[in-house]
Design an enzyme around this catalytic site. Structure first.
Site, mmCIF file in Angstrom:
data_model
loop_
_atom_site.group_PDB
_atom_site.id
_atom_site.type_symbol
_atom_site.label_atom_id
_atom_site.label_comp_id
_atom_site.label_asym_id
_atom_site.label_seq_id
_atom_site.Cartn_x
_atom_site.Cartn_y
_atom_site.Cartn_z
ATOM 1 C CB ALA A 221 153.589 14.311 99.906
ATOM 2 C CG ASP A 397 153.283 13.838 94.815
ATOM 3 O OD1 ASP A 397 152.899 13.938 95.996
ATOM 4 O OD2 ASP A 397 153.428 14.810 94.047
ATOM 5 C CG HIS A 398 151.104 9.548 100.472
ATOM 6 N ND1 HIS A 398 149.927 8.989 100.024
ATOM 7 C CD2 HIS A 398 151.378 8.917 101.648
ATOM 8 C CE1 HIS A 398 149.511 8.077 100.898
ATOM 9 N NE2 HIS A 398 150.372 8.009 101.883
ATOM 10 N NE ARG A 399 151.913 16.829 95.744
ATOM 11 C CZ ARG A 399 151.980 17.647 94.703
ATOM 12 N NH1 ARG A 399 151.522 18.878 94.800
ATOM 13 N NH2 ARG A 399 152.477 17.252 93.557
ATOM 14 C CB ALA A 401 149.530 7.468 94.265
#
Lengths: 426, 211
Positions: A221, A397-399, A401
């Site tokens: 993400a 990766d927003h999943r 961090a």
């Protein structure tokens, strides 16, 4: 005529093998089936037999050296017997045949991927009339791929290689002839296309880049944060030490400081040095800090890795960058040089561009983009001044961090770059 | 004093078939002891936990074929065959053929979820139960594999380091998480049953050479 025999794809999906032992020397006569070299891949150690009778005109690679699939192994002078033992011509006619379905145990039949492939002399009878084929055409893999891409039925193409094997050039010629076939209502369109398109098969590195990029975009993400950091002090320090290490032929670059800053910041922000395993439902935090450096080479993008960057000095990092850059330029990067990265830096500023949205080197958690450094007006102590500005683009990766942690990480990197003395203290 | 164990050339009974005068020969049996077998290019320090291996007096061998290091024990079956032939084999396809025959014959014993994984592994689900490698010399192929019947994977964890190369499906799992045995997967089969299944597989593979 000289025949170039290339290290064939064993079918394991591997890209390279190691030369264990040479069994022939330059100038030595070989018979078809005689062992040329012993090669080792991940699971197989095997002797590769000669595909032809002839004299070894050249051999490539020394024992212990890693050879890429598709790279030339030997050149065989095919006509040596016919002309006696006369010296090999300086500029021989070269036929390059790439193998498919052959396996490292070597064979020249490339009509398909049958389990058993028998080496034969079929390929030698080049002067025979090129009869119309009713069976599957012999062809090189490149020719097959090209025909497939261009929508050409390879069985209709006249092959000019050994045993009427269809070569890359045959496909190109066939396509040209095809486009020149007078079809009044379409000819103008065809000529136009011929002028405007150039079609070439994908190289292995391009396929890998494409696969990795798609994998990243599909699985991670992506989120990107942009920042600017003033680096006048860093510039001053760099210039000083650049001259200091000049005699040792070490180039102290901005990148060396950035790598060090990122490695130290990762130690304090573990989610940026992590990866997520969705299948097992776990987060993997890595306690080693290997920084990949995206490098633009003639063949495409490669990412050599500086291992344990947190433990190296700026000077050592600079030296490592230099070594890897030299290898990348010479096409000598090994798999070891490029594996185990935990975070990546991509520096496009030297070419151009301020900000970007870098694609994460999946499954890593983040990638930092370095833009073009420029002098800009800044406000310092309520006064207008000239600052040296470095643009930064951080994709994560927003999943893995969250936004807050991402910003805190970037702030820390900026802090190191703004006040480089922090690189010595932490 | 060096902590490195002595490294011997591979000399287990299955290798004798490579020296035999027959064009085709095979061997199936259980090792008489615990051995560590390094792949041809494995470095002893990089591959094994030298301290544990030396302390326990485990014999360490280096085989002529490729691949990563393995442990052999009396709770496993090793099986090998050689085939001399002018017909040239594609090793990757040969691995696939062998694994397909093994899956076929082991399935007849009631083992489910068998897959051919990586280049040459056999797994139950995502857990490896068999590994193999091969080499060719003088137009002769020598293949050997090892099937874990009931050995505790802790033994592997104790003596082997994480390999330098791994198949995609391993996904960085430790030996403990990656390797299993037939017994651990719920199959209590006798060595005689398994030997017959493997023997049938090898003989069927031979048919493929003859064809």
């Amino acid at each position: 005529m000289r025949y170039i025999f290339k290290f064939p794809d064993i079918g394991e999906g591997l890209e390279e093998g190691v030369i264990v032992q040479w069994h022939v020397d330059k100038g030595q006569k070989v018979k078809m089936g005689e062992s040329l070299v012993t090669m080792e891949t991940d699971k197989v150690v095997t002797e590769i037999p000669s595909p032809r009778d002839g004299v070894i005109a050249a051999r490539y690679g020394s024992e212990g050296e890693t050879i890429k699939v598709g790279a030339a192994l030997v050149e065989i002078e095919l006509n040596a017997d016919e002309v006696g033992d006369s010296p090999i011509e300086d500029k021989p006619k070269v036929e390059s045949v790439e193998e498919d379905g052959a396996g490292v145990v070597g064979t020249l039949e490339v009509a398909g991927n049958d389990f058993v492939l028998t080496a034969s002399k079929e390929g030698v009878s080049e002067q025979k009339e090129n009869k119309t084929r009713h069976t599957k055409a012999l062809a090189t893999p490149v020719a097959r791929a090209m025909a497939k891409d261009m929508g050409i039925d390879i069985n209709l193409v006249r092959g000019t290689g050994p045993a009427q094997r269809v070569m890359k050039e045959d496909i190109q010629n066939h396509a040209k002839q095809d486009s020149k076939t007078p079809i009044p209502q379409l000819s103008s369109t065809k000529n136009l296309l011929e002028d405007r398109l150039e079609i070439e098969p994908l190289s292995q590195i391009r396929k890998t880049i494409a696969k990795n990029m798609i994998q990243s975009k599909h699985n991670a993400a992506h989120m990107t944060v942009f920042e600017e950091v003033e680096i006048s002090e860093l510039d001053r320090v760099r210039k000083k030490y650049k001259d200091y290490f000049k005699d040792e032929n070490i180039r102290i670059t901005y990148l060396a400081f950035i790598v060090k800053a990122v490695a130290l910041a990762l130690k304090k922000h573990k989610s940026l040095n992590a990866e997520m395993d969705m299948d097992k439902g776990v987060m993997i935090y890595k306690k080693y800090y290997n920084i990949g450096i995206a490098a633009d080479t003639e063949k495409g993008l490669v990412v050599p890795v500086i291992k344990n960057a947190d433990k190296l000095s700026v000077k050592e990092i600079a030296l490592e960058i230099q070594t890897l850059a030299d290898k990348a330029r010479d096409g000598k990067l090994s798999m070891d040089d490029m594996k185990d990265g935990t975070f990546t830096i991509t520096s496009y500023g030297s070419i151009g561009g301020l900000f970007a949205v870098p694609v994460i080197n999946y499954p890593q958690a983040g990638i930092l983009g370095i833009g073009r450094i420029s002098k800009q007006p800044i406000v310092k102590d309520d006064k207008l001044d000239i600052g040296l500005i470095l643009p930064l683009s951080l994709s994560v990766d927003h999943r893995i961090a969250d936004g807050g942690e991402t910003s805190r990480f970037l702030n820390r990197v900026m802090s190191y770059l703004n006040e480089p003395v922090g690189l010595l203290i932490d | 004093m060096s902590t490195q164990p002595v490294l011997y050339a591979y000399n287990l009974p299955d290798y004798t078939i490579f020296e035999s005068l027959k064009d085709f020969d095979y061997y199936i049996g259980e090792p008489d002891n615990i051995y560590i077998v390094l792949g041809r290019s494995n470095n002893i320090e990089g591959a094994i936990n030298c301290e544990n291996v030396k302390k326990d007096g485990i014999i360490t061998l280096k085989r002529p074929s490729g691949g990563e290091s393995v442990i052999l024990s009396p709770n496993m079956l090793i099986f090998s065959f050689k085939q001399k032939s002018d017909k040239i084999q594609n090793p990757a396809n040969l691995f696939k053929l062998i694994n397909s025959k093994l899956i076929e014959n082991l399935s007849k014993l009631g083992i489910e979820n068998l897959y051919s994984k990586g280049i040459s592994d056999l797994s139950i689900g995502e857990k490896k139960i068999m590994g193999s490698s091969m080499f060719t010399k003088n137009k002769t192929i020598f293949y050997h594999g090892v099937l874990n019947i009931s050995e505790d994977v802790e033994l592997i964890e104790k003596y082997l380091k994480h390999p330098s190369k791994e198949p995609d499906y391993r996904k960085k799992r430790s030996h403990r998480e990656f390797v299993s045995s037939l017994q651990r997967e719920g199959y209590n089969l006798t060595k005689a049953e398994l030997t017959t299944a493997i023997e049938n597989s090898i003989l069927e593979i031979r048919e493929a050479f003859i064809d």
